[in-house]
Scaffold this motif. Structure first.
Motif, PDB file in Angstrom:
ATOM      1  N   ALA A 224       0.248  -1.237   0.113  1.00 52.94           N
ATOM      2  CA  ALA A 224      -0.101   0.465   0.329  1.00 52.94           C
ATOM      3  C   ALA A 224       1.224   1.170  -0.371  1.00 52.94           C
ATOM      4  O   ALA A 224       1.713   1.362   0.755  1.00 52.94           O
ATOM      5  CB  ALA A 224      -1.313  -0.269   1.506  1.00 52.94           C
ATOM      6  N   GLY A 225       0.707   2.544  -1.046  1.00 55.77           N
ATOM      7  CA  GLY A 225       1.083   3.417  -0.889  1.00 55.77           C
ATOM      8  C   GLY A 225       1.902   4.047  -1.918  1.00 55.77           C
ATOM      9  O   GLY A 225       2.655   4.965  -2.286  1.00 55.77           O
TER      10      GLY A 225
ATOM     11  N   PRO B  36      -2.636  -0.166  -8.286  1.00 61.05           N
ATOM     12  CA  PRO B  36      -3.958   0.022  -7.658  1.00 61.05           C
ATOM     13  C   PRO B  36      -4.440  -1.132  -7.046  1.00 61.05           C
ATOM     14  O   PRO B  36      -4.237  -1.657  -6.378  1.00 61.05           O
ATOM     15  CB  PRO B  36      -4.424  -0.639  -9.261  1.00 61.05           C
ATOM     16  N   ARG B  37      -5.882  -0.443  -6.653  1.00 61.85           N
ATOM     17  CA  ARG B  37      -6.825  -0.972  -5.086  1.00 61.85           C
ATOM     18  C   ARG B  37      -7.914  -1.488  -5.735  1.00 61.85           C
ATOM     19  O   ARG B  37      -8.392  -0.222  -5.562  1.00 61.85           O
ATOM     20  CB  ARG B  37      -6.603  -0.632  -3.805  1.00 61.85           C
TER      21      ARG B  37
ATOM     22  N   VAL C 157      -7.609  -3.694  -0.728  1.00 63.87           N
ATOM     23  CA  VAL C 157      -7.007  -4.540  -0.781  1.00 63.87           C
ATOM     24  C   VAL C 157      -5.728  -4.720  -2.785  1.00 63.87           C
ATOM     25  O   VAL C 157      -6.765  -4.171  -3.551  1.00 63.87           O
ATOM     26  CB  VAL C 157      -7.030  -5.876  -0.345  1.00 63.87           C
ATOM     27  N   PRO C 158      -4.885  -5.428  -2.654  1.00 69.11           N
ATOM     28  CA  PRO C 158      -4.848  -5.540  -4.030  1.00 69.11           C
ATOM     29  C   PRO C 158      -5.700  -6.173  -5.041  1.00 69.11           C
ATOM     30  O   PRO C 158      -5.971  -7.397  -4.707  1.00 69.11           O
ATOM     31  CB  PRO C 158      -2.903  -6.140  -4.297  1.00 69.11           C
ATOM     32  N   PRO C 159      -5.739  -5.921  -6.309  1.00 66.84           N
ATOM     33  CA  PRO C 159      -6.883  -6.527  -7.237  1.00 66.84           C
ATOM     34  C   PRO C 159      -5.711  -7.566  -7.938  1.00 66.84           C
ATOM     35  O   PRO C 159      -4.649  -7.942  -7.709  1.00 66.84           O
ATOM     36  CB  PRO C 159      -7.332  -5.923  -8.052  1.00 66.84           C
ATOM     37  N   GLY C 160      -6.111  -8.895  -8.340  1.00 66.12           N
ATOM     38  CA  GLY C 160      -5.426  -9.893  -9.481  1.00 66.12           C
ATOM     39  C   GLY C 160      -5.121 -11.237  -8.648  1.00 66.12           C
ATOM     40  O   GLY C 160      -4.286 -11.997  -8.652  1.00 66.12           O
ATOM     41  N   CYS C 161      -5.085 -11.537  -7.275  1.00 60.00           N
ATOM     42  CA  CYS C 161      -4.656 -12.513  -6.217  1.00 60.00           C
ATOM     43  C   CYS C 161      -5.366 -12.959  -5.487  1.00 60.00           C
ATOM     44  O   CYS C 161      -7.411 -12.248  -5.378  1.00 60.00           O
ATOM     45  CB  CYS C 161      -3.717 -11.717  -5.162  1.00 60.00           C
TER      46      CYS C 161
END
Length: 114
Positions: free
Chosen positions: A13-14, A18-19, A31-35
């Motif tokens: 984060a930071g 993208p989140r 949270v991060p996408p794609g996981c």
């Protein structure tokens, strides 16, 4: 089922990455996408996913490939989802599982709908 790995360690984060927003036990998390849900929660600092039915001990992901069932959580109202096998998506509502699941709850709901 996607063939690409859902076990990726997303950027922290930071860093401008993208989140997406998910809700964990009523608290919004970026949270991060794609996981996988498990990877997204772990990278966000979540260390307790559920408790055991017998002793109440805390549990968290162990194998990250769907073998151990330690990462079970309720996702969008569906209990006992293996979070390591579910891709995170914006707006998900995730809940920790505490103790044993009431196996009759779903059966009773189905019965009342008829």
């Amino acid at each position: 089922m996607p063939t690409s790995s859902l076990f990726s360690v997303p950027a922290r984060a930071g860093d401008g990455a993208p989140r997406i927003t998910v809700e964990l036990d009523g608290v919004a998390l970026q949270v991060p996408p794609g996981c996988s849900v498990a990877a997204a929660l772990l990278v966000s600092g979540v260390t307790r996913f559920r408790s055991t039915p017998v002793s109440g001990s805390a549990r968290a992901p162990y194998c990250m490939m769907g073998v151990c069932f330690e990462c079970l959580m309720e996702i969008d109202g569906e209990p006992n989802r293996q979070t390591c096998l579910v891709e995170v998506r914006d707006g998900m509502k995730i809940r920790s599982q505490e103790g044993a699941r009431d196996l009759m709850a779903g059966a009773m709901e189905d019965h009342h709908e008829q």
